[in-house]
Design a protein around this motif. Sequence first.
Motif, PDB file in Angstrom:
ATOM      1  N   ASP A   9     -15.023 -35.658 -17.239  1.00 21.27           N
ATOM      2  CA  ASP A   9     -15.922 -36.402 -16.471  1.00 21.27           C
ATOM      3  C   ASP A   9     -15.699 -37.014 -15.149  1.00 21.27           C
ATOM      4  O   ASP A   9     -16.917 -37.072 -14.213  1.00 21.27           O
ATOM      5  CB  ASP A   9     -16.370 -37.741 -17.431  1.00 21.27           C
ATOM      6  CG  ASP A   9     -17.059 -37.297 -18.881  1.00 21.27           C
ATOM      7  OD1 ASP A   9     -17.549 -36.287 -18.788  1.00 21.27           O
ATOM      8  OD2 ASP A   9     -16.834 -38.110 -19.763  1.00 21.27           O
ATOM      9  N   TRP A  10     -14.617 -37.022 -14.854  1.00 20.71           N
ATOM     10  CA  TRP A  10     -14.329 -37.613 -13.446  1.00 20.71           C
ATOM     11  C   TRP A  10     -14.157 -36.491 -12.460  1.00 20.71           C
ATOM     12  O   TRP A  10     -13.980 -36.388 -11.283  1.00 20.71           O
ATOM     13  CB  TRP A  10     -12.821 -38.534 -13.349  1.00 20.71           C
ATOM     14  CG  TRP A  10     -11.683 -37.677 -14.013  1.00 20.71           C
ATOM     15  CD1 TRP A  10     -11.263 -37.611 -15.234  1.00 20.71           C
ATOM     16  CD2 TRP A  10     -10.841 -36.777 -13.238  1.00 20.71           C
ATOM     17  NE1 TRP A  10     -10.052 -36.706 -15.231  1.00 20.71           N
ATOM     18  CE2 TRP A  10     -10.011 -35.985 -14.136  1.00 20.71           C
ATOM     19  CE3 TRP A  10     -10.905 -36.183 -11.890  1.00 20.71           C
ATOM     20  CZ2 TRP A  10      -8.894 -35.236 -13.805  1.00 20.71           C
ATOM     21  CZ3 TRP A  10      -9.843 -35.433 -11.347  1.00 20.71           C
ATOM     22  CH2 TRP A  10      -9.009 -34.963 -12.255  1.00 20.71           C
ATOM     23  N   LEU A  11     -14.296 -35.004 -13.025  1.00 21.92           N
ATOM     24  CA  LEU A  11     -14.134 -34.065 -12.085  1.00 21.92           C
ATOM     25  C   LEU A  11     -15.311 -33.559 -11.571  1.00 21.92           C
ATOM     26  O   LEU A  11     -16.269 -33.323 -12.288  1.00 21.92           O
ATOM     27  CB  LEU A  11     -13.254 -32.927 -12.644  1.00 21.92           C
ATOM     28  CG  LEU A  11     -13.149 -31.553 -11.948  1.00 21.92           C
ATOM     29  CD1 LEU A  11     -11.974 -32.052 -10.840  1.00 21.92           C
ATOM     30  CD2 LEU A  11     -12.582 -30.401 -12.977  1.00 21.92           C
ATOM     31  N   ALA A  12     -15.599 -33.367 -10.494  1.00 23.12           N
ATOM     32  CA  ALA A  12     -17.019 -32.934  -9.886  1.00 23.12           C
ATOM     33  C   ALA A  12     -17.072 -31.427 -10.153  1.00 23.12           C
ATOM     34  O   ALA A  12     -16.211 -30.697 -10.199  1.00 23.12           O
ATOM     35  CB  ALA A  12     -16.813 -33.330  -8.406  1.00 23.12           C
ATOM     36  N   GLY A  13     -18.428 -31.098 -10.166  1.00 25.94           N
ATOM     37  CA  GLY A  13     -18.754 -29.691 -10.395  1.00 25.94           C
ATOM     38  C   GLY A  13     -18.431 -29.006  -8.900  1.00 25.94           C
ATOM     39  O   GLY A  13     -18.225 -29.305  -7.993  1.00 25.94           O
ATOM     40  N   SER A  14     -18.109 -27.579  -9.221  1.00 22.77           N
ATOM     41  CA  SER A  14     -17.517 -26.660  -8.190  1.00 22.77           C
ATOM     42  C   SER A  14     -18.645 -25.543  -7.630  1.00 22.77           C
ATOM     43  O   SER A  14     -19.027 -24.863  -8.765  1.00 22.77           O
ATOM     44  CB  SER A  14     -16.173 -25.954  -8.404  1.00 22.77           C
ATOM     45  OG  SER A  14     -16.039 -24.871  -7.339  1.00 22.77           O
ATOM     46  N   ASP A  15     -18.987 -25.792  -6.221  1.00 21.51           N
ATOM     47  CA  ASP A  15     -19.980 -24.909  -5.771  1.00 21.51           C
ATOM     48  C   ASP A  15     -19.516 -23.181  -6.090  1.00 21.51           C
ATOM     49  O   ASP A  15     -20.380 -22.489  -6.495  1.00 21.51           O
ATOM     50  CB  ASP A  15     -20.748 -25.098  -4.439  1.00 21.51           C
ATOM     51  CG  ASP A  15     -19.292 -25.254  -3.546  1.00 21.51           C
ATOM     52  OD1 ASP A  15     -19.158 -24.225  -2.960  1.00 21.51           O
ATOM     53  OD2 ASP A  15     -18.920 -26.374  -3.453  1.00 21.51           O
ATOM     54  N   ALA A  16     -18.166 -23.318  -5.810  1.00 25.43           N
ATOM     55  CA  ALA A  16     -17.391 -21.869  -5.657  1.00 25.43           C
ATOM     56  C   ALA A  16     -17.412 -21.302  -6.977  1.00 25.43           C
ATOM     57  O   ALA A  16     -17.907 -20.150  -7.250  1.00 25.43           O
ATOM     58  CB  ALA A  16     -16.277 -22.004  -5.175  1.00 25.43           C
ATOM     59  N   LEU A  17     -17.343 -22.233  -7.960  1.00 28.32           N
ATOM     60  CA  LEU A  17     -17.005 -21.431  -9.387  1.00 28.32           C
ATOM     61  C   LEU A  17     -18.477 -21.375 -10.014  1.00 28.32           C
ATOM     62  O   LEU A  17     -18.441 -20.330 -10.628  1.00 28.32           O
ATOM     63  CB  LEU A  17     -16.349 -22.697 -10.152  1.00 28.32           C
ATOM     64  CG  LEU A  17     -16.335 -22.497 -11.825  1.00 28.32           C
ATOM     65  CD1 LEU A  17     -15.596 -21.056 -11.851  1.00 28.32           C
ATOM     66  CD2 LEU A  17     -15.768 -23.559 -12.421  1.00 28.32           C
ATOM     67  N   ARG A  66     -18.960 -20.997   1.867  1.00 28.08           N
ATOM     68  CA  ARG A  66     -19.303 -21.628   0.361  1.00 28.08           C
ATOM     69  C   ARG A  66     -20.756 -21.381   0.315  1.00 28.08           C
ATOM     70  O   ARG A  66     -21.290 -21.091  -0.479  1.00 28.08           O
ATOM     71  CB  ARG A  66     -18.812 -22.823   0.202  1.00 28.08           C
ATOM     72  CG  ARG A  66     -17.406 -23.041   0.121  1.00 28.08           C
ATOM     73  CD  ARG A  66     -16.826 -24.394  -0.491  1.00 28.08           C
ATOM     74  NE  ARG A  66     -16.916 -25.251   0.591  1.00 28.08           N
ATOM     75  CZ  ARG A  66     -17.482 -26.382   0.416  1.00 28.08           C
ATOM     76  NH1 ARG A  66     -18.006 -26.895  -0.780  1.00 28.08           N
ATOM     77  NH2 ARG A  66     -17.446 -27.483   1.331  1.00 28.08           N
ATOM     78  N   LYS A  67     -21.576 -21.849   1.500  1.00 29.86           N
ATOM     79  CA  LYS A  67     -22.907 -21.880   1.259  1.00 29.86           C
ATOM     80  C   LYS A  67     -23.688 -20.397   1.242  1.00 29.86           C
ATOM     81  O   LYS A  67     -24.208 -19.978   0.670  1.00 29.86           O
ATOM     82  CB  LYS A  67     -23.663 -22.471   2.457  1.00 29.86           C
ATOM     83  CG  LYS A  67     -23.802 -24.102   2.371  1.00 29.86           C
ATOM     84  CD  LYS A  67     -24.680 -24.774   3.216  1.00 29.86           C
ATOM     85  CE  LYS A  67     -24.621 -26.459   2.785  1.00 29.86           C
ATOM     86  NZ  LYS A  67     -25.806 -26.852   3.634  1.00 29.86           N
TER      87      LYS A  67
END
Length: 271
Positions: A9-17, A66-67
């Motif tokens: 829960d403390w880990l943010a989601g990754s746009d790259a993944l 990344r974008k």
Amino acid sequence: GLARYFPSDWLAGSDALTAYLLQIAHDSGREWPDEALERMLSGLEAFATGRIVRGSALPTADLTVRKLAAIEALARHERAKAGMLDTLTIDPALWPTSALVDWIGILQRVSGVPRRDERLKEALGLLRGRLNFQGTVMTFSTERTDALWWLMVSSDVNANRALLAVMKEGSWRDDIGRLVRGSLSRQKRGQWGTTVANAWGTVALARFTQEFEKVPAAGNTLIALAGKSTPIRVAAEKQTRDFEWPAARENLSLQHTGSGAPWAIVQSRAA
């Protein structure tokens, strides 16, 4: 809606993944469950439009890279809009190869990009200019700056994604054989350097087989050089034939009779 590397829960989601998961599922013909797909697409839309912010894993300026990956993934599901590019400085000549491949994917799928055809031709020309074939191994002139490991990007990944990006481009059709051979020659002990590269390689070769090897090769291939003809019965295993170097300029011809189209690698060797 962004995917996380670990269920914490403390880990943010990754746009790259998230972009990678959408891209490779699409290229491999696999489908995400509707709910998961919608959540990931919504998350990438929010990232691409700036409604949510994700910093880089390293202190480096990789937001454009990344974008572009996010927009390319959205484009595969008709969720990308040309306006998403407005905040980016479009200078593909300065981008790493992974970003250039994503840019090509965007131009192939998003119809509203200004000067789309012109920019696609330019991007494909830049990609061709970066390719370097030493013997049969394919490398990139930008390899020193292409290893974006924190974004799951490597030169092996770029080689396999580049193959997928140009497979349906008519101007590249005669080069596909060299690209496949060049990418395979990057393997060491039968594998590419990372798990992600092997995933992309598996998908790229499967797509290549669908496009170019729908009919298995069978029959005979006749090789002619300097007045001598050598027939070869096509088989599944690789076969090698050596020929004496002609005394003068001669034409080497290969003619196949039968089904499908076998691949031939021609090498000239001299002291």
